[in-house]
Design a protein around this motif. Structure first.
Motif, PDB file in Angstrom:
ATOM      1  N   VAL A  12       0.903  -0.999   0.084  1.00 19.31           N
ATOM      2  CA  VAL A  12       0.146  -0.042  -0.073  1.00 19.31           C
ATOM      3  C   VAL A  12       1.029   1.161  -0.004  1.00 19.31           C
ATOM      4  O   VAL A  12       0.602   2.271  -0.612  1.00 19.31           O
ATOM      5  CB  VAL A  12      -0.798   0.090   1.114  1.00 19.31           C
ATOM      6  N   HIS A  16       1.259   3.975  -2.966  1.00 20.53           N
ATOM      7  CA  HIS A  16       1.117   5.543  -2.949  1.00 20.53           C
ATOM      8  C   HIS A  16       2.417   6.318  -3.393  1.00 20.53           C
ATOM      9  O   HIS A  16       2.262   7.381  -4.108  1.00 20.53           O
ATOM     10  CB  HIS A  16       0.934   5.788  -1.390  1.00 20.53           C
ATOM     11  N   SER A  40       2.314  -7.596   3.345  1.00 19.65           N
ATOM     12  CA  SER A  40       2.762  -7.622   2.066  1.00 19.65           C
ATOM     13  C   SER A  40       3.685  -8.745   1.363  1.00 19.65           C
ATOM     14  O   SER A  40       3.569  -8.934   0.217  1.00 19.65           O
ATOM     15  CB  SER A  40       3.396  -5.938   1.611  1.00 19.65           C
ATOM     16  N   CYS A 193       0.614   4.263   5.841  1.00 18.03           N
ATOM     17  CA  CYS A 193       0.257   3.074   4.993  1.00 18.03           C
ATOM     18  C   CYS A 193       0.729   2.090   5.734  1.00 18.03           C
ATOM     19  O   CYS A 193       1.406   1.074   5.095  1.00 18.03           O
ATOM     20  CB  CYS A 193       0.686   3.143   3.532  1.00 18.03           C
ATOM     21  N   TYR A 338     -11.571  -0.499   2.115  1.00 12.46           N
ATOM     22  CA  TYR A 338     -10.402   0.139   2.639  1.00 12.46           C
ATOM     23  C   TYR A 338     -10.970   1.193   3.451  1.00 12.46           C
ATOM     24  O   TYR A 338     -12.198   1.799   3.427  1.00 12.46           O
ATOM     25  CB  TYR A 338      -9.318   0.351   2.119  1.00 12.46           C
ATOM     26  N   PHE A 353      -7.666  -3.068   4.387  1.00  8.07           N
ATOM     27  CA  PHE A 353      -7.748  -3.878   3.117  1.00  8.07           C
ATOM     28  C   PHE A 353      -7.807  -5.232   3.325  1.00  8.07           C
ATOM     29  O   PHE A 353      -8.440  -5.980   2.462  1.00  8.07           O
ATOM     30  CB  PHE A 353      -6.531  -3.695   2.277  1.00  8.07           C
ATOM     31  N   GLY A 357      -5.131  -6.496  -0.032  1.00  9.17           N
ATOM     32  CA  GLY A 357      -4.279  -5.565  -0.443  1.00  9.17           C
ATOM     33  C   GLY A 357      -3.487  -5.569  -1.630  1.00  9.17           C
ATOM     34  O   GLY A 357      -3.324  -4.473  -2.492  1.00  9.17           O
ATOM     35  N   SER A 361      -4.565  -2.279  -4.016  1.00 10.09           N
ATOM     36  CA  SER A 361      -3.703  -1.323  -3.645  1.00 10.09           C
ATOM     37  C   SER A 361      -3.588  -0.221  -4.559  1.00 10.09           C
ATOM     38  O   SER A 361      -3.599   0.945  -4.230  1.00 10.09           O
ATOM     39  CB  SER A 361      -2.147  -1.873  -2.979  1.00 10.09           C
ATOM     40  N   ALA A 365      -4.893   3.366  -4.054  1.00 11.69           N
ATOM     41  CA  ALA A 365      -3.883   4.663  -3.670  1.00 11.69           C
ATOM     42  C   ALA A 365      -4.242   5.783  -4.853  1.00 11.69           C
ATOM     43  O   ALA A 365      -4.345   6.986  -4.333  1.00 11.69           O
ATOM     44  CB  ALA A 365      -2.546   4.268  -4.056  1.00 11.69           C
TER      45      ALA A 365
END
Length: 376
Positions: A12, A16, A40, A193, A338, A353, A357, A361, A365
């Motif tokens: 995430v 971003h 992740s 994040c 989210y 998420f 995710g 993601s 974002a």
């Protein structure tokens, strides 16, 4: 002076960083460990739109998939457009697949119902004994989450000049000053994040978001031979009671009732079984779900045993060797894809998420950043 500081170098946070840097902004990412080590890197690597319910969430997943393809092609990260294959060995599972296929066509999503014999040409390692039906979608992508999280920072730094500050835990934010790793940094805006680790910075905000902590157990096999490719990512019938997309099927109720009656421990530990394969030939297998106060600190061999026993019902790999085991935790919102929060002026937190995710993601974002900064 940074335009944007991002707390967390998981997927995430990297999403971003990518979206902000593409806008020409000066971006810095702060990660408390030498490399992101949370949810992740503890997942299947599935970009999985088929799991999102019809409507805005499915549209969000499809936009994210498009952005993923752009990023993967530009960064040259390994990925495969292998699609997904859901398998039915019981009549109630087949009923769900048939109903879901009809609904998918109504909503303009291409899926195919495959017979037992046709499935063999798509995925030769599927156990055909007792197999009733399969649902095949060509749309899902597979990535290696560990490779993505390991490789993207260097690519973002080289391509866009994103600054990465690893082993720099952010302990306080008082814009324009950020306190991290015993140093002070300057930024105009902060994007948090860091998943359920938001409680380290703004615990009072985290408690108001209605998030549920989730723990899962997973495993990965040793590499299979080059010729032993899995084909599409696989999901057994238990998955039909897990993803929200299948709640649109009225036939799901009968399936859930049978599982609860015949195998209550599968429900007790939220077990449904899926398999993906990375570029090295390793299979990622899972998973289970324990929620909130029911989360056990210790991993349970019984959960792994149930996962492996169920896997053996639909995947034929007689000498499959498990190389590693782990558990992951994440925060999810019960009804939203989210959540965002603004705990202080110029600070935006993005979390919740759950297990989506990887899938959501990039589009999330883009959506959050556009809402905060506009489309300039």
């Amino acid at each position: 002076m940074l335009d944007d500081a991002i707390v967390g170098a998981g997927i995430v946070g990297l999403a971003h960083a990518y979206e902000l840097a593409r806008r020409g902004r000066k971006v810095g990412v702060f990660e408390r460990t030498p490399r992101a080590q949370g949810a992740s890197v503890r997942n299947f690597g599935m970009i999985w739109p088929i799991g999102q319910p019809f409507g805005p969430r499915r549209q969000l997943a499809e936009r994210s998939r498009t952005l993923w393809l752009e990023l993967l092609h530009e960064s040259r990260l390994w990925h495969e457009q292998v699609g997904s294959l859901h398998l039915a060995y019981h009549e109630d599972e087949a009923a769900v697949l048939e109903e879901f296929a009809a609904l998918s066509h109504e909503h303009g999503f291409a899926v195919e119902l495959l017979s037992r014999d046709t499935i063999r040409s798509v995925s030769p390692r599927v156990n055909r004994r007792g197999l009733n039906l399969g649902l095949y979608s060509r749309f899902e992508l597979c990535v290696d989450p560990r490779e993505v999280v390991r490789t993207l920072p260097a690519w973002l730094a080289n391509r866009f000049g994103v600054e990465f500050h690893f082993e720099r835990r952010v302990i306080a934010i008082d814009l324009p000053t950020i306190h991290a790793g015993g140093e002070r940094f300057q930024a105009s805006r902060v994007w948090i994040c860091s998943g359920d680790e938001l409680d380290g910075l703004f615990p009072e905000v985290l408690s108001t978001l209605g998030l549920v902590r989730t723990k899962l157990q997973m495993m990965r096999s040793t590499p299979l031979a080059v010729s032993e490719r899995l084909g599409p990512m696989l999901a057994g019938g238990l998955t039909l009671r897990h993803y929200e997309s299948f709640r649109a099927c009225s036939s799901q109720a009968g399936l859930k009732a049978r599982i609860a009656r015949e195998s209550p421990l599968l429900d007790r530990y939220g077990i449904h079984v899926m398999v993906s394969q990375n570029g090295q030939g390793e299979l990622t297998i899972g998973d289970s779900h324990e929620y909130g106060d029911e989360i056990d600190l210790f991993d349970q061999a019984a959960i792994e045993r149930m996962i492996r026993e169920y896997l053996e019902g639909f995947l034929v790999y007689p000498e499959l060797e498990i190389a590693s085991r782990w558990h992951g935790t994440y925060a999810r919102h019960p009804s939203r894809p989210y959540v965002t929060a603004r705990p202080a002026q110029g600070v935006v937190a993005v979390t919740g998420f759950g297990g989506a995710g990887m899938t959501l993601s990039l589009a999330a974002a883009s959506e959050v950043i556009a809402g905060e900064l506009g489309d300039s």
